[in-house]
Scaffold this motif. Structure first.
Motif, PDB file in Angstrom:
ATOM      1  N   ASP A  67      -0.400  -5.672  -6.036  1.00 15.57           N
ATOM      2  CA  ASP A  67      -1.761  -5.127  -5.925  1.00 15.57           C
ATOM      3  C   ASP A  67      -2.331  -5.218  -4.510  1.00 15.57           C
ATOM      4  OD1 ASP A  67      -1.923  -4.289  -8.555  1.00 15.57           O
ATOM      5  OD2 ASP A  67      -2.484  -6.286  -9.246  1.00 15.57           O
ATOM      6  N   PRO A  71       4.865  -1.237  -1.539  1.00 16.56           N
ATOM      7  CA  PRO A  71       5.972  -1.845  -0.798  1.00 16.56           C
ATOM      8  C   PRO A  71       6.060  -1.374   0.662  1.00 16.56           C
ATOM      9  CG  PRO A  71       6.701  -1.127  -2.964  1.00 16.56           C
ATOM     10  CD  PRO A  71       5.306  -0.631  -2.811  1.00 16.56           C
ATOM     11  N   VAL A 101       7.848  -2.713  -7.854  1.00 18.08           N
ATOM     12  CA  VAL A 101       8.927  -3.717  -7.877  1.00 18.08           C
ATOM     13  C   VAL A 101      10.296  -3.034  -7.911  1.00 18.08           C
ATOM     14  CG1 VAL A 101      10.002  -5.501  -9.302  1.00 18.08           C
ATOM     15  CG2 VAL A 101       7.550  -5.602  -8.833  1.00 18.08           C
ATOM     16  N   ASP A 103      11.065  -0.205  -6.588  1.00 15.39           N
ATOM     17  CA  ASP A 103      11.353   0.275  -5.234  1.00 15.39           C
ATOM     18  C   ASP A 103      11.763  -0.873  -4.315  1.00 15.39           C
ATOM     19  OD1 ASP A 103      10.960   2.871  -5.921  1.00 15.39           O
ATOM     20  OD2 ASP A 103       9.069   3.155  -4.859  1.00 15.39           O
ATOM     21  N   ALA A 145      10.606   6.005 -11.248  1.00  9.50           N
ATOM     22  CA  ALA A 145      11.307   5.233 -10.206  1.00  9.50           C
ATOM     23  C   ALA A 145      12.594   4.614 -10.750  1.00  9.50           C
ATOM     24  CB  ALA A 145      10.395   4.144  -9.641  1.00  9.50           C
ATOM     25  N   VAL A 152      10.484   4.235  -2.252  1.00  8.36           N
ATOM     26  CA  VAL A 152       9.396   4.610  -1.341  1.00  8.36           C
ATOM     27  C   VAL A 152       8.862   3.382  -0.590  1.00  8.36           C
ATOM     28  CG1 VAL A 152       7.159   5.785  -1.173  1.00  8.36           C
ATOM     29  CG2 VAL A 152       8.743   6.427  -2.988  1.00  8.36           C
ATOM     30  N   VAL A 182       0.376  -3.331 -20.573  1.00  2.00           N
ATOM     31  CA  VAL A 182      -0.184  -2.567 -19.444  1.00  2.00           C
ATOM     32  C   VAL A 182      -1.661  -2.237 -19.719  1.00  2.00           C
ATOM     33  CG1 VAL A 182      -0.050  -0.345 -18.240  1.00  2.00           C
ATOM     34  CG2 VAL A 182       2.052  -1.593 -18.778  1.00  2.00           C
ATOM     35  N   THR A 190      -0.412   6.030 -14.757  1.00  2.00           N
ATOM     36  CA  THR A 190       1.036   6.026 -14.502  1.00  2.00           C
ATOM     37  C   THR A 190       1.741   6.969 -15.469  1.00  2.00           C
ATOM     38  OG1 THR A 190       0.916   3.810 -13.579  1.00  2.00           O
ATOM     39  CG2 THR A 190       3.075   4.534 -14.241  1.00  2.00           C
TER      40      THR A 190
HETATM   41  P1  NAD Z   1       2.946  -0.685 -10.026  1.00  3.15           P
HETATM   42  O1  NAD Z   1       4.301  -1.284  -9.988  1.00  3.15           O
HETATM   43  O2  NAD Z   1       2.294  -0.401  -8.737  1.00  3.15           O
HETATM   44  O3  NAD Z   1       1.986  -1.570 -10.954  1.00  3.15           O
HETATM   45  C1  NAD Z   1       0.690  -1.131 -11.293  1.00  3.15           C
HETATM   46  C2  NAD Z   1      -0.107  -2.272 -11.883  1.00  3.15           C
HETATM   47  O4  NAD Z   1       0.351  -2.574 -13.210  1.00  3.15           O
HETATM   48  C3  NAD Z   1       0.025  -3.579 -11.120  1.00  3.15           C
HETATM   49  O5  NAD Z   1      -1.203  -4.210 -11.134  1.00  3.15           O
HETATM   50  C4  NAD Z   1       1.041  -4.368 -11.930  1.00  3.15           C
HETATM   51  O6  NAD Z   1       0.915  -5.759 -11.728  1.00  3.15           O
HETATM   52  C5  NAD Z   1       0.659  -3.972 -13.325  1.00  3.15           C
HETATM   53  N1  NAD Z   1       1.690  -4.121 -14.344  1.00  3.15           N
HETATM   54  C6  NAD Z   1       2.974  -3.695 -14.305  1.00  3.15           C
HETATM   55  N2  NAD Z   1       3.594  -3.926 -15.483  1.00  3.15           N
HETATM   56  C7  NAD Z   1       2.681  -4.540 -16.285  1.00  3.15           C
HETATM   57  C8  NAD Z   1       2.698  -5.026 -17.624  1.00  3.15           C
HETATM   58  N3  NAD Z   1       3.775  -4.884 -18.414  1.00  3.15           N
HETATM   59  N4  NAD Z   1       1.566  -5.576 -18.108  1.00  3.15           N
HETATM   60  C9  NAD Z   1       0.440  -5.676 -17.350  1.00  3.15           C
HETATM   61  N5  NAD Z   1       0.351  -5.236 -16.093  1.00  3.15           N
HETATM   62  C10 NAD Z   1       1.465  -4.665 -15.560  1.00  3.15           C
HETATM   63  O7  NAD Z   1       2.977   0.640 -10.924  1.00  3.15           O
HETATM   64  P2  NAD Z   1       3.603   2.057 -10.866  1.00  3.15           P
HETATM   65  O8  NAD Z   1       2.485   3.004 -11.027  1.00  3.15           O
HETATM   66  O9  NAD Z   1       4.749   2.106 -11.821  1.00  3.15           O
HETATM   67  O10 NAD Z   1       4.246   2.195  -9.428  1.00  3.15           O
HETATM   68  C11 NAD Z   1       3.580   2.727  -8.304  1.00  3.15           C
HETATM   69  C12 NAD Z   1       4.533   2.612  -7.133  1.00  3.15           C
HETATM   70  O11 NAD Z   1       5.698   3.381  -7.408  1.00  3.15           O
HETATM   71  C13 NAD Z   1       3.993   3.091  -5.817  1.00  3.15           C
HETATM   72  O12 NAD Z   1       4.342   2.149  -4.823  1.00  3.15           O
HETATM   73  C14 NAD Z   1       4.719   4.397  -5.562  1.00  3.15           C
HETATM   74  O13 NAD Z   1       4.914   4.641  -4.189  1.00  3.15           O
HETATM   75  C15 NAD Z   1       6.020   4.151  -6.263  1.00  3.15           C
HETATM   76  N6  NAD Z   1       6.673   5.362  -6.741  1.00  3.15           N
HETATM   77  C16 NAD Z   1       8.019   5.428  -6.614  1.00  3.15           C
HETATM   78  C17 NAD Z   1       8.715   6.531  -7.063  1.00  3.15           C
HETATM   79  C18 NAD Z   1      10.186   6.592  -6.902  1.00  3.15           C
HETATM   80  O14 NAD Z   1      10.785   7.569  -7.332  1.00  3.15           O
HETATM   81  N7  NAD Z   1      10.824   5.623  -6.316  1.00  3.15           N
HETATM   82  C19 NAD Z   1       8.029   7.569  -7.675  1.00  3.15           C
HETATM   83  C20 NAD Z   1       6.656   7.470  -7.809  1.00  3.15           C
HETATM   84  C21 NAD Z   1       5.976   6.355  -7.357  1.00  3.15           C
END
Ligand code: NAD
Ligand code: ZN
Length: 359
Positions: A67, A71, A101, A103, A145, A152, A182, A190
């Motif tokens: 948060d 990354p 995580v 990524d 991801a 990323v 979540v 998401t």
């Molecule tokens: P995140 O990993 O950023 O987490 C979002 C929030 O949810 C955080 O506060 C986390 O602590 C919380 N959380 C996660 N799992 C939980 C659970 N089971 N219970 C309670 N809380 C929980 O979420 P995201 O939206 O999956 O990821 C965003 C990131 O992914 C960005 O950094 C973005 O750049 C990256 N991204 C990567 C790709 C890729 O293809 N590699 C694609 C899109 C986005």
């Protein structure tokens, strides 16, 4: 030339499949310096899941707070350097968390075997050697991801992925029980990332029978989850969302994202807005590009009483808006897909600025 993509080597799906992680890792434990590196979302630090991580005494478990920022290249370089210095080369990396995580796990697995800073490798096919074994365990679903060939990272100069075949996970563990906690807003934002991946993948020149089949199924699942009679967060929908995320990711891999992601990258780069939330902010105003998708999205927003602010652009300076529009304009593959190969006749930095002013 048609795209030639590498997929995840192994996938396990189902309630309680997290319990199989120990057995899955067992066959890899003899590699390199014979220990595993677990990278885990800090949210789980004092939760029951932390006690279920199959870590042996020789393993390293690193909790990360996702948060504070998305990354970064610095974060990856520091993690790699400190592990190599204290313990040597791990047998593998396991990422337990959301897109952030996953990524980190993908990026650090590559950086263990590629010298220098990760800033050197931000882009397509710049990585020189395969990374070490890496396994992804998503705990929030939608970004795709878990299946994508990119990790990323935000660096001092650019926010860009380490993108190559070796980025793709060797193993993914999809346990729908892990996403049950979540928070509702994140579940929505998401999850909408996958819905938007499908709308954009479908509406553009790269759409094909292969990407369409994945998008069609993922959108059907999204409609069940967010609009169906049993809509909302429940065990059955958690299963569906995990699968939708994977399929939405595959759909965009074989096609391309479009206008919403182009704007979203501008917002993230200039204002630091998080990917999935930024997508929702932009998509809400793109009814002229994606009429059906945006109408359905608004229905989902209403149904789940999601808070999506309006009138944000009033607070932004002209310089910020120009900077965001410039970032967006410099994503030609997205515009080319969404608008067509003559997109430069129709889209300019000025016209993108007008799109941002709608927000
Ligand atoms: P995140 O990993 O950023 O987490 C979002 C929030 O949810 C955080 O506060 C986390 O602590 C919380 N959380 C996660 N799992 C939980 C659970 N089971 N219970 C309670 N809380 C929980 O979420 P995201 O939206 O999956 O990821 C965003 C990131 O992914 C960005 O950094 C973005 O750049 C990256 N991204 C990567 C790709 C890729 O293809 N590699 C694609 C899109 C986005
Ligand atoms: Zn996305």
């Amino acid at each position: 030339m048609h795209k030639n993509f590498k997929g995840i080597e192994k996938t396990v799906f189902g309630h309680g499949s997290f319990n199989q992680l120990d057995e899955i890792l067992a066959e890899r434990r003899g590699d390199n310096a014979k220990f595993m590196l677990f990278v885990v979302d800090q949210y789980f630090k004092d939760k029951p899941l932390a006690k279920r991580i199959p870590a042996k005494p020789e393993d390293s478990v690193v909790f990360v707070d996702v948060d504070v920022h998305e990354p970064t290249t610095e974060q990856i370089d520091n993690l790699r350097d400190s592990i190599l210095k204290t313990k040597g080369l791990p047998a593998g990396v396991v990422g337990i968390g959301g897109g952030s995580v996953m990524d980190i796990a993908k990026a650090v697995s590559l950086m263990f075997t590629n010298e220098g800073s990760s800033t050197l490798y931000q882009g397509l096919n710049l990585i020189k050697k395969p990374g070490i074994y890496h396994c992804g365990v998503p705990t929030i679903s939608g970004t795709g991801a878990e299946v994508s060939m990119t990790a990323v990272l935000t660096g001092p100069v650019k926010k860009l992925g380490l993108k190559c075949e070796w980025t793709v996970f060797n193993q993914v563990v999809l346990d729908p029980e892990l996403i049950a906690t979540v928070p509702r807003n994140w579940w929505f934002y998401t999850g909408m990332d996958t819905y938007i991946h499908c709308v954009e993948s479908e509406n553009g020149q790269y759409n094909n029978a292969y990407s369409h089949a994945y998008a069609e199924q993922a959108m059907k699942l999204c409609r069940d989850i967010y609009l169906g009679e049993q809509s909302g967060q429940n065990a059955e929908n958690d299963e569906k969302l995990m699968v939708a995320s994977l399929m939405g990711g595959l759909s965009l891999t074989y096609s391309e994202v479009g206008v919403c992601h182009a704007l979203s990258y501008g917002l993230s780069k200039i204002l630091g807005t998080r990917h999935c939330y930024a997508n929702c902010l932009a998509f809400n105003h793109l009814g002229d590009f994606y009429p059906e998708g945006v109408a359905e999205f608004k229905e989902m927003i209403r149904k789940h009483k999601i808070d999506l602010p309006q009138g944000l652009a009033k607070e932004w300076t002209d310089e910020q808006i120009t900077a965001m529009a410039t970032v967006s304009y410099n994503l030609p593959h997205m515009w080319n897909h969404a608008i067509g190969s003559d997109w430069k006749d129709k889209i300019t930095v000025k016209s993108i600025e007008e799109l941002f002013r709608r927000l």
